[in-house]
Design a protein around this motif. Structure first.
Motif, PDB file in Angstrom:
ATOM      1  N   VAL A 131      -3.453  72.414  52.461  1.00 15.36           N
ATOM      2  CA  VAL A 131      -2.844  72.190  53.772  1.00 15.36           C
ATOM      3  C   VAL A 131      -3.765  72.802  54.828  1.00 15.36           C
ATOM      4  CG1 VAL A 131      -0.869  72.732  55.233  1.00 15.36           C
ATOM      5  CG2 VAL A 131      -0.523  72.204  52.805  1.00 15.36           C
ATOM      6  N   VAL A 132      -4.273  71.960  55.712  1.00 14.92           N
ATOM      7  CA  VAL A 132      -5.218  72.415  56.726  1.00 14.92           C
ATOM      8  C   VAL A 132      -4.512  72.531  58.075  1.00 14.92           C
ATOM      9  CG1 VAL A 132      -7.447  72.011  57.845  1.00 14.92           C
ATOM     10  CG2 VAL A 132      -7.095  71.275  55.472  1.00 14.92           C
ATOM     11  N   ASP A 133      -4.219  73.746  58.442  1.00 15.71           N
ATOM     12  CA  ASP A 133      -3.715  74.141  59.756  1.00 15.71           C
ATOM     13  C   ASP A 133      -2.429  73.441  60.181  1.00 15.71           C
ATOM     14  OD1 ASP A 133      -4.341  76.151  61.637  1.00 15.71           O
ATOM     15  OD2 ASP A 133      -4.676  74.606  63.136  1.00 15.71           O
ATOM     16  N   VAL A 134      -1.390  73.693  59.420  1.00 18.73           N
ATOM     17  CA  VAL A 134      -0.060  73.281  59.850  1.00 18.73           C
ATOM     18  C   VAL A 134       0.941  74.261  59.252  1.00 18.73           C
ATOM     19  CG1 VAL A 134       0.659  71.752  57.957  1.00 18.73           C
ATOM     20  CG2 VAL A 134       1.344  71.220  60.309  1.00 18.73           C
ATOM     21  N   LEU A 135       2.110  74.349  59.862  1.00 14.78           N
ATOM     22  CA  LEU A 135       3.184  75.203  59.390  1.00 14.78           C
ATOM     23  C   LEU A 135       4.359  74.347  58.933  1.00 14.78           C
ATOM     24  CD1 LEU A 135       3.175  77.923  62.203  1.00 14.78           C
ATOM     25  CD2 LEU A 135       1.989  77.983  59.994  1.00 14.78           C
ATOM     26  N   PRO A 136       5.209  74.882  58.091  1.00 16.29           N
ATOM     27  CA  PRO A 136       6.389  74.109  57.670  1.00 16.29           C
ATOM     28  C   PRO A 136       7.286  73.703  58.836  1.00 16.29           C
ATOM     29  CG  PRO A 136       6.034  75.939  56.176  1.00 16.29           C
ATOM     30  CD  PRO A 136       5.080  76.137  57.330  1.00 16.29           C
ATOM     31  N   CYS A 137       7.280  74.503  59.907  1.00 15.49           N
ATOM     32  CA  CYS A 137       8.094  74.169  61.079  1.00 15.49           C
ATOM     33  C   CYS A 137       7.400  74.679  62.335  1.00 15.49           C
ATOM     34  CB  CYS A 137       9.489  74.786  60.959  1.00 15.49           C
ATOM     35  SG  CYS A 137      10.592  74.348  62.322  1.00 15.49           S
ATOM     36  N   LEU A 138       6.673  73.806  62.995  1.00 12.29           N
ATOM     37  CA  LEU A 138       5.940  74.207  64.191  1.00 12.29           C
ATOM     38  C   LEU A 138       6.880  74.639  65.311  1.00 12.29           C
ATOM     39  CD1 LEU A 138       3.167  71.458  64.235  1.00 12.29           C
ATOM     40  CD2 LEU A 138       2.823  73.897  63.858  1.00 12.29           C
ATOM     41  N   ALA A 139       8.042  73.990  65.399  1.00 10.02           N
ATOM     42  CA  ALA A 139       8.982  74.314  66.476  1.00 10.02           C
ATOM     43  C   ALA A 139       9.495  75.739  66.366  1.00 10.02           C
ATOM     44  CB  ALA A 139      10.151  73.328  66.457  1.00 10.02           C
ATOM     45  N   ALA A 140       9.473  76.300  65.147  1.00 14.23           N
ATOM     46  CA  ALA A 140       9.975  77.655  64.936  1.00 14.23           C
ATOM     47  C   ALA A 140       9.056  78.718  65.520  1.00 14.23           C
ATOM     48  CB  ALA A 140      10.188  77.909  63.453  1.00 14.23           C
ATOM     49  N   LEU A 141       7.848  78.355  65.907  1.00 10.99           N
ATOM     50  CA  LEU A 141       6.970  79.322  66.566  1.00 10.99           C
ATOM     51  C   LEU A 141       7.587  79.779  67.892  1.00 10.99           C
ATOM     52  CD1 LEU A 141       3.360  77.915  66.048  1.00 10.99           C
ATOM     53  CD2 LEU A 141       4.402  79.900  64.955  1.00 10.99           C
ATOM     54  N   ARG A 142       8.231  78.852  68.578  1.00  8.72           N
ATOM     55  CA  ARG A 142       8.883  79.183  69.841  1.00  8.72           C
ATOM     56  C   ARG A 142      10.324  79.632  69.633  1.00  8.72           C
ATOM     57  NH1 ARG A 142       7.032  74.278  73.955  1.00  8.72           N
ATOM     58  NH2 ARG A 142       4.769  74.675  73.884  1.00  8.72           N
ATOM     59  N   ASN A 143      10.962  79.047  68.602  1.00 12.84           N
ATOM     60  CA  ASN A 143      12.363  79.346  68.349  1.00 12.84           C
ATOM     61  C   ASN A 143      12.577  79.527  66.850  1.00 12.84           C
ATOM     62  OD1 ASN A 143      15.134  79.560  68.255  1.00 12.84           O
ATOM     63  ND2 ASN A 143      15.507  77.376  68.630  1.00 12.84           N
ATOM     64  N   ALA A 145      14.983  80.308  65.196  1.00  3.45           N
ATOM     65  CA  ALA A 145      16.285  79.800  64.739  1.00  3.45           C
ATOM     66  C   ALA A 145      16.378  78.282  64.840  1.00  3.45           C
ATOM     67  CB  ALA A 145      17.402  80.445  65.560  1.00  3.45           C
ATOM     68  N   PHE A 146      15.257  77.628  65.057  1.00  7.56           N
ATOM     69  CA  PHE A 146      15.250  76.169  65.222  1.00  7.56           C
ATOM     70  C   PHE A 146      15.887  75.470  64.031  1.00  7.56           C
ATOM     71  CE2 PHE A 146      13.217  72.149  64.119  1.00  7.56           C
ATOM     72  CZ  PHE A 146      13.425  71.397  65.259  1.00  7.56           C
ATOM     73  N   GLN A 147      16.659  74.439  64.323  1.00  8.35           N
ATOM     74  CA  GLN A 147      17.234  73.574  63.301  1.00  8.35           C
ATOM     75  C   GLN A 147      16.985  72.128  63.682  1.00  8.35           C
ATOM     76  OE1 GLN A 147      21.396  74.587  62.894  1.00  8.35           O
ATOM     77  NE2 GLN A 147      20.959  76.377  61.629  1.00  8.35           N
ATOM     78  N   SER A 148      16.594  71.330  62.716  1.00  6.74           N
ATOM     79  CA  SER A 148      16.339  69.912  62.979  1.00  6.74           C
ATOM     80  C   SER A 148      17.617  69.209  63.427  1.00  6.74           C
ATOM     81  CB  SER A 148      15.805  69.231  61.720  1.00  6.74           C
ATOM     82  OG  SER A 148      14.572  69.778  61.337  1.00  6.74           O
ATOM     83  N   LYS A 149      17.461  68.278  64.333  1.00 10.14           N
ATOM     84  CA  LYS A 149      18.591  67.479  64.800  1.00 10.14           C
ATOM     85  C   LYS A 149      18.737  66.230  63.937  1.00 10.14           C
ATOM     86  CE  LYS A 149      17.751  68.793  69.638  1.00 10.14           C
ATOM     87  NZ  LYS A 149      17.381  68.259  70.980  1.00 10.14           N
ATOM     88  N   ARG A 215      10.868  74.471  55.929  1.00  9.72           N
ATOM     89  CA  ARG A 215      10.904  75.855  55.455  1.00  9.72           C
ATOM     90  C   ARG A 215      11.765  76.026  54.206  1.00  9.72           C
ATOM     91  NH1 ARG A 215      12.347  78.924  60.963  1.00  9.72           N
ATOM     92  NH2 ARG A 215      13.543  76.972  61.198  1.00  9.72           N
ATOM     93  N   GLU A 216      12.853  75.310  54.100  1.00  7.48           N
ATOM     94  CA  GLU A 216      13.702  75.381  52.910  1.00  7.48           C
ATOM     95  C   GLU A 216      13.179  74.470  51.807  1.00  7.48           C
ATOM     96  OE1 GLU A 216      16.369  77.340  52.080  1.00  7.48           O
ATOM     97  OE2 GLU A 216      15.737  78.466  53.857  1.00  7.48           O
ATOM     98  N   LYS A 217      12.715  73.299  52.188  1.00 10.43           N
ATOM     99  CA  LYS A 217      12.251  72.311  51.217  1.00 10.43           C
ATOM    100  C   LYS A 217      11.127  72.845  50.332  1.00 10.43           C
ATOM    101  CE  LYS A 217      11.636  67.948  52.539  1.00 10.43           C
ATOM    102  NZ  LYS A 217      12.362  67.047  51.589  1.00 10.43           N
ATOM    103  N   ILE A 218      10.240  73.662  50.904  1.00  9.45           N
ATOM    104  CA  ILE A 218       9.070  74.099  50.140  1.00  9.45           C
ATOM    105  C   ILE A 218       9.408  75.045  48.992  1.00  9.45           C
ATOM    106  CG2 ILE A 218       7.467  73.721  52.057  1.00  9.45           C
ATOM    107  CD1 ILE A 218       7.520  76.711  52.623  1.00  9.45           C
ATOM    108  N   LYS A 219      10.679  75.435  48.878  1.00  5.46           N
ATOM    109  CA  LYS A 219      11.099  76.211  47.711  1.00  5.46           C
ATOM    110  C   LYS A 219      10.837  75.457  46.416  1.00  5.46           C
ATOM    111  CE  LYS A 219      14.897  78.922  49.728  1.00  5.46           C
ATOM    112  NZ  LYS A 219      16.366  79.147  49.705  1.00  5.46           N
ATOM    113  N   SER A 220      10.851  74.129  46.493  1.00 11.28           N
ATOM    114  CA  SER A 220      10.718  73.288  45.298  1.00 11.28           C
ATOM    115  C   SER A 220       9.277  73.099  44.845  1.00 11.28           C
ATOM    116  CB  SER A 220      11.349  71.911  45.560  1.00 11.28           C
ATOM    117  OG  SER A 220      12.707  72.035  45.916  1.00 11.28           O
ATOM    118  N   ILE A 221       8.315  73.547  45.640  1.00 11.69           N
ATOM    119  CA  ILE A 221       6.903  73.341  45.298  1.00 11.69           C
ATOM    120  C   ILE A 221       6.510  74.219  44.117  1.00 11.69           C
ATOM    121  CG2 ILE A 221       4.527  73.593  46.116  1.00 11.69           C
ATOM    122  CD1 ILE A 221       5.479  72.797  48.877  1.00 11.69           C
TER     123      ILE A 221
END
Length: 282
Positions: A131-143, A145-149, A215-221
């Motif tokens: 994985v080259v330069d990405v996070l499981p949840c980019l929106a969580a950098l600002r928040n 507690a972010f949750q997908s809509k 962030r939760e999904k990657i538990k299965s990797i």
């Protein structure tokens, strides 16, 4: 009649060999290299598969490389229903159809997000991921507690992006690439890929990926995972926490450059890949 059918079959076979894929896949596929072990390269947002050319030049002597360019990006025809999930499913089907045996999946930016999702949803099918330069949840950098809509409405973003004049869009992309890429010699190509991208797909995927939380999904990797991050992430809190549910993750930070690590810290990047891929070479 039999002769005509035979000629048609020959023509179809030639088409598949020449293009590297059948028409059933929404993305473009380029096949190169040789080797029993397969690598599937997934480029980032609005990028062509050519973003991996320097990488393939090093590894295609030992691996068979399947380099994708996603639909609607860099001149590839758009698909009717672009979404992160649909693209992940299409790549998974490709891996299954081609009977790729535990391929290595290497993805940059959103392509890295797709690599994470594939390894999580198909843990028995993927051999390794980079994985080259990405996070499981980019929106969580600002928040954090972010949750997908659910049923996220991307129409305002699509409307804004598609109504933008080409000159304004071009200026925006030039500015964006100066912020994402230190190697000035590569910026023009990246801007060109953006300009050749379908604007509706561009806006839809930007919106959809911004709403993605793995962030939760990657538990299965289960497979080994190399996570290469730009140096700026060292200064930002919460990076390791995003990968805390993924015990196989090896986080490493580049020493220079920006988001396009494969260009900006090329020697370091290639050494990390070489060390990580070496045990699976055949």
């Amino acid at each position: 009649m039999k002769i005509l059918i035979r000629l048609a079959l020959i023509a179809l076979s030639f088409f598949i060999l020449k293009t590297g894929h059948a028409a059933s896949y929404p993305f473009d596929i380029q096949i190169s290299g040789k080797g029993k072990q397969a690598i599937v390269f997934i480029p980032g947002f609005a990028c062509s598969g050519k973003v991996w050319d320097d990488t393939k030049a090093v590894f295609e002597k030992d691996f068979t490389c399947y380099t994708l360019t996603m639909p609607g990006f860099a001149g590839v025809p758009a698909s009717a229903d672009p979404s992160f999930h649909n693209w992940e499913l299409a790549i998974a089907n490709f891996i299954k159809d081609k009977k790729l045996d535990h391929p290595i999946v290497i993805g940059h930016s959103m392509g890295g997000g797709l690599a994470l999702a594939l390894a999580a949803d198909y843990p028995q099918s993927i051999g390794k991921i980079v994985v080259v330069d990405v996070l499981p949840c980019l929106a969580a950098l600002r928040n954090p507690a972010f949750q997908s809509k659910e049923n996220n409405d991307c129409s305002p973003v699509v409307k804004q992006m598609t109504s933008m004049p080409d000159s304004q869009f071009h200026a925006m992309q030039v500015m964006t690439m100066t912020q994402l890429m230190a190697d000035s010699t590569k910026r023009a190509s990246a801007v060109d890929w953006s300009m050749k991208s379908d604007r509706k797909t561009f806006a839809t995927m930007f919106c959809d990926f911004s709403n993605t939380d793995l962030r939760e999904k990657i538990k299965s990797i289960q497979c080994p995972a190399l996570i290469l991050l730009e140096p700026q992430f060292v200064l930002i809190g919460g990076i390791a926490q995003q990968y805390q549910n993924m015990p196989t993750a090896q986080l490493k930070y580049a020493s220079k450059g920006l988001h396009f690590i494969q260009y900006d810290d090329k020697e370091w990047y290639l050494q990390q890949l070489s060390d990580f891929l070496q045990p699976t070479k055949k």
